[in-house]
Scaffold this motif. Structure first.
Motif, PDB file in Angstrom:
ATOM      1  N   VAL A 124       0.919  -1.206  -0.129  1.00  0.00           N
ATOM      2  CA  VAL A 124       0.018  -0.155   0.032  1.00  0.00           C
ATOM      3  C   VAL A 124       0.831   1.216   0.237  1.00  0.00           C
ATOM      4  CG1 VAL A 124      -1.687   1.348   1.399  1.00  0.00           C
ATOM      5  CG2 VAL A 124      -1.864  -1.236   1.278  1.00  0.00           C
ATOM      6  N   GLY A 125       0.709   2.052  -0.967  1.00  0.00           N
ATOM      7  CA  GLY A 125       1.292   3.321  -1.054  1.00  0.00           C
ATOM      8  C   GLY A 125       0.334   4.502  -0.567  1.00  0.00           C
ATOM      9  N   MET A 126      -0.855   4.474  -0.538  1.00  0.00           N
ATOM     10  CA  MET A 126      -1.539   5.511  -0.321  1.00  0.00           C
ATOM     11  C   MET A 126      -3.113   5.034   0.021  1.00  0.00           C
ATOM     12  SD  MET A 126      -1.633   7.374  -3.877  1.00  0.00           S
ATOM     13  CE  MET A 126       0.310   7.532  -3.578  1.00  0.00           C
ATOM     14  N   THR A 127      -4.076   5.628   0.655  1.00  0.00           N
ATOM     15  CA  THR A 127      -5.465   5.151   0.949  1.00  0.00           C
ATOM     16  C   THR A 127      -6.314   6.308   0.849  1.00  0.00           C
ATOM     17  OG1 THR A 127      -4.580   3.365   2.330  1.00  0.00           O
ATOM     18  CG2 THR A 127      -6.914   3.797   2.575  1.00  0.00           C
ATOM     19  N   SER A 128      -7.396   6.187   0.279  1.00  0.00           N
ATOM     20  CA  SER A 128      -8.318   7.326   0.249  1.00  0.00           C
ATOM     21  C   SER A 128      -9.578   6.745   0.371  1.00  0.00           C
ATOM     22  CB  SER A 128      -8.137   7.877  -1.338  1.00  0.00           C
ATOM     23  OG  SER A 128      -8.551   6.910  -2.362  1.00  0.00           O
ATOM     24  N   PRO A 129     -10.612   7.656   0.682  1.00  0.00           N
ATOM     25  CA  PRO A 129     -11.764   7.532   0.974  1.00  0.00           C
ATOM     26  C   PRO A 129     -12.799   6.871  -0.141  1.00  0.00           C
ATOM     27  CG  PRO A 129     -11.751   9.790   0.861  1.00  0.00           C
ATOM     28  CD  PRO A 129     -10.510   9.386   0.622  1.00  0.00           C
ATOM     29  N   LEU A 188       3.132   4.253  -8.373  1.00  0.00           N
ATOM     30  CA  LEU A 188       2.753   3.058  -9.024  1.00  0.00           C
ATOM     31  C   LEU A 188       3.999   2.341  -9.575  1.00  0.00           C
ATOM     32  CD1 LEU A 188      -0.472   3.689 -10.942  1.00  0.00           C
ATOM     33  CD2 LEU A 188      -0.198   2.365  -8.837  1.00  0.00           C
ATOM     34  N   ASP A 189       4.828   3.524 -10.212  1.00  0.00           N
ATOM     35  CA  ASP A 189       6.147   3.042 -10.996  1.00  0.00           C
ATOM     36  C   ASP A 189       7.209   2.137  -9.818  1.00  0.00           C
ATOM     37  OD1 ASP A 189       5.484   4.235 -13.164  1.00  0.00           O
ATOM     38  OD2 ASP A 189       6.547   6.158 -12.773  1.00  0.00           O
ATOM     39  N   LEU A 190       6.874   2.501  -8.539  1.00  0.00           N
ATOM     40  CA  LEU A 190       7.692   1.699  -7.381  1.00  0.00           C
ATOM     41  C   LEU A 190       6.854   0.500  -6.900  1.00  0.00           C
ATOM     42  CD1 LEU A 190       9.083   4.773  -5.374  1.00  0.00           C
ATOM     43  CD2 LEU A 190      10.245   3.392  -7.192  1.00  0.00           C
ATOM     44  N   GLY A 191       5.758   0.231  -7.310  1.00  0.00           N
ATOM     45  CA  GLY A 191       5.178  -0.967  -7.085  1.00  0.00           C
ATOM     46  C   GLY A 191       4.182  -0.728  -5.772  1.00  0.00           C
ATOM     47  N   LEU A 192       3.770   0.460  -5.695  1.00  0.00           N
ATOM     48  CA  LEU A 192       3.181   1.018  -4.507  1.00  0.00           C
ATOM     49  C   LEU A 192       1.655   1.392  -4.964  1.00  0.00           C
ATOM     50  CD1 LEU A 192       5.615   3.434  -2.655  1.00  0.00           C
ATOM     51  CD2 LEU A 192       5.082   0.943  -1.899  1.00  0.00           C
ATOM     52  N   ALA A 193       0.886   0.490  -4.284  1.00  0.00           N
ATOM     53  CA  ALA A 193      -0.583   0.556  -4.781  1.00  0.00           C
ATOM     54  C   ALA A 193      -1.309   1.675  -3.972  1.00  0.00           C
ATOM     55  CB  ALA A 193      -1.227  -0.727  -4.716  1.00  0.00           C
ATOM     56  N   ALA A 194      -2.309   2.216  -4.703  1.00  0.00           N
ATOM     57  CA  ALA A 194      -3.368   3.064  -4.084  1.00  0.00           C
ATOM     58  C   ALA A 194      -4.703   2.273  -3.881  1.00  0.00           C
ATOM     59  CB  ALA A 194      -3.822   4.256  -5.033  1.00  0.00           C
ATOM     60  N   VAL A 195      -5.233   2.041  -2.657  1.00  0.00           N
ATOM     61  CA  VAL A 195      -6.147   1.405  -2.283  1.00  0.00           C
ATOM     62  C   VAL A 195      -7.374   2.514  -1.626  1.00  0.00           C
ATOM     63  CG1 VAL A 195      -4.946  -0.673  -1.639  1.00  0.00           C
ATOM     64  CG2 VAL A 195      -5.518   0.885   0.060  1.00  0.00           C
ATOM     65  N   VAL A 196      -8.562   1.725  -1.641  1.00  0.00           N
ATOM     66  CA  VAL A 196      -9.848   2.738  -1.367  1.00  0.00           C
ATOM     67  C   VAL A 196     -10.285   2.208   0.138  1.00  0.00           C
ATOM     68  CG1 VAL A 196     -12.145   3.462  -1.980  1.00  0.00           C
ATOM     69  CG2 VAL A 196     -10.142   3.688  -3.532  1.00  0.00           C
ATOM     70  N   ALA A 197     -10.834   3.056   0.890  1.00  0.00           N
ATOM     71  CA  ALA A 197     -11.641   2.541   2.203  1.00  0.00           C
ATOM     72  C   ALA A 197     -13.174   2.619   1.656  1.00  0.00           C
ATOM     73  CB  ALA A 197     -11.464   3.352   3.406  1.00  0.00           C
TER      74      ALA A 197
END
Length: 295
Positions: A124-129, A188-197
């Protein structure tokens, strides 16, 4: 370093109104530390402006000032440096705009989604609503603890310190529009995904609603005229920077920007100014201009 999450928030402000105080109140109900970065507001020094920031300070926020307007990327970088320098055990930074307000348990919900995603093997690179106001993110209605996320908006975005260390700072040369998009693509280029809550929503004003004669409000918003310069200039720049690695995003971004401009040109007042700004942005993008606009 502690294993217990220790998030802090950074709120960017420019010509703030009472919504800034509401934003600070909503964050301090959930986090211990908030930094407000006043990005060179032209009304600094007036009683109304200074009283607002004084109220934020009295609530417990740290207020930092830019002497000149440097853009949202610079404001975010200043705030993040401030919170990281003040807390060696900091684990996350929540980024916010002055016109956002957190509902109860917002931060807890984002942290829970991040935790569940990581337990499922997601980097996980970041989480958003899952929703911003009444606009629900696609695919967030299936009752799951987290969902893969596409391009997030900056306000209400939870960034682990590990992401900040890996990706680096926000690109200040973009000034405003596209700053969050660029950061997401670099992650994303570093393999870090964005996920949603999915069960978490944010109160955030995305722009000015379009109201037709007779009072009918259309289901989209329009930005200030000058923003169309930056939107189109930075779109060209980001397509050049990221298009080869992310062709699907690039094609979709161009289609969405073109469709939006076409709709507001037909339906919203101020079409000449927006078209003039968009054309100026395209020319600036083709010339490779960066930073605050020239002239």
């Amino acid at each position: 370093m502690t294993t217990t999450p220790r998030p802090a928030a950074v709120i960017t402000a420019f010509r703030p109104g009472p919504s800034l105080v509401a934003a600070v109140r909503s964050v301090l109900g959930q986090l211990d530390r908030v930094v407000v970065v006043d990005d060179g507001s032209p009304d600094a020094g007036t009683a109304a402006h200074d009283d607002l920031l004084l109220e934020c300070s009295s609530l417990g926020a740290t207020v930092v000032h830019h002497g000149t307007n440097r853009g949202i990327g610079a404001a975010l970088n200043t705030g993040i440096r401030e919170v990281r320098g003040a807390d060696v055990d900091l684990t996350h930074v929540l980024t916010m705009d002055q016109d956002s307000e957190l509902p109860p348990d917002f931060v807890t919900g984002l942290l829970a989604a991040e935790r569940d995603a990581m337990a499922s093997g997601v980097m996980v690179g970041m989480t958003s609503p899952g929703a911003v106001d009444t606009v629900r993110r696609q695919g967030t209605d299936r009752g799951r603890a987290f969902e893969p996320g596409g391009e997030p908006i900056q306000s209400g975005l939870l960034l682990p310190v590990a992401t900040l260390e890996a990706v680096g700072e926000f690109d200040e040369s973009l000034v405003i529009d596209g700053v969050d998009t660029d950061y997401w693509l670099r992650a994303l280029d570093l393999g870090l995904a964005a996920v949603v809550a999915p069960g978490v929503s944010l109160s955030h004003r995305l722009g000015n609603p379009v109201v037709l004669p007779g009072g009918r409000q259309l289901p989209f918003v329009v930005a200030s005229e000058f923003r169309y310069h930056y939107q189109w200039r930075n779109l060209l720049r980001l397509v050049r920077r990221h298009g080869r690695r992310h062709p699907g995003w690039a094609a979709g971004a161009v289609v969405r920007a073109t469709r939006h401009l076409a709709i507001v040109t037909v339906l919203a007042p101020g079409r000449r100014g927006r078209l003039r700004e968009a054309a100026s942005g395209v020319r600036a993008g083709l010339r490779g201009e960066t930073g605050s606009r020239r002239g």
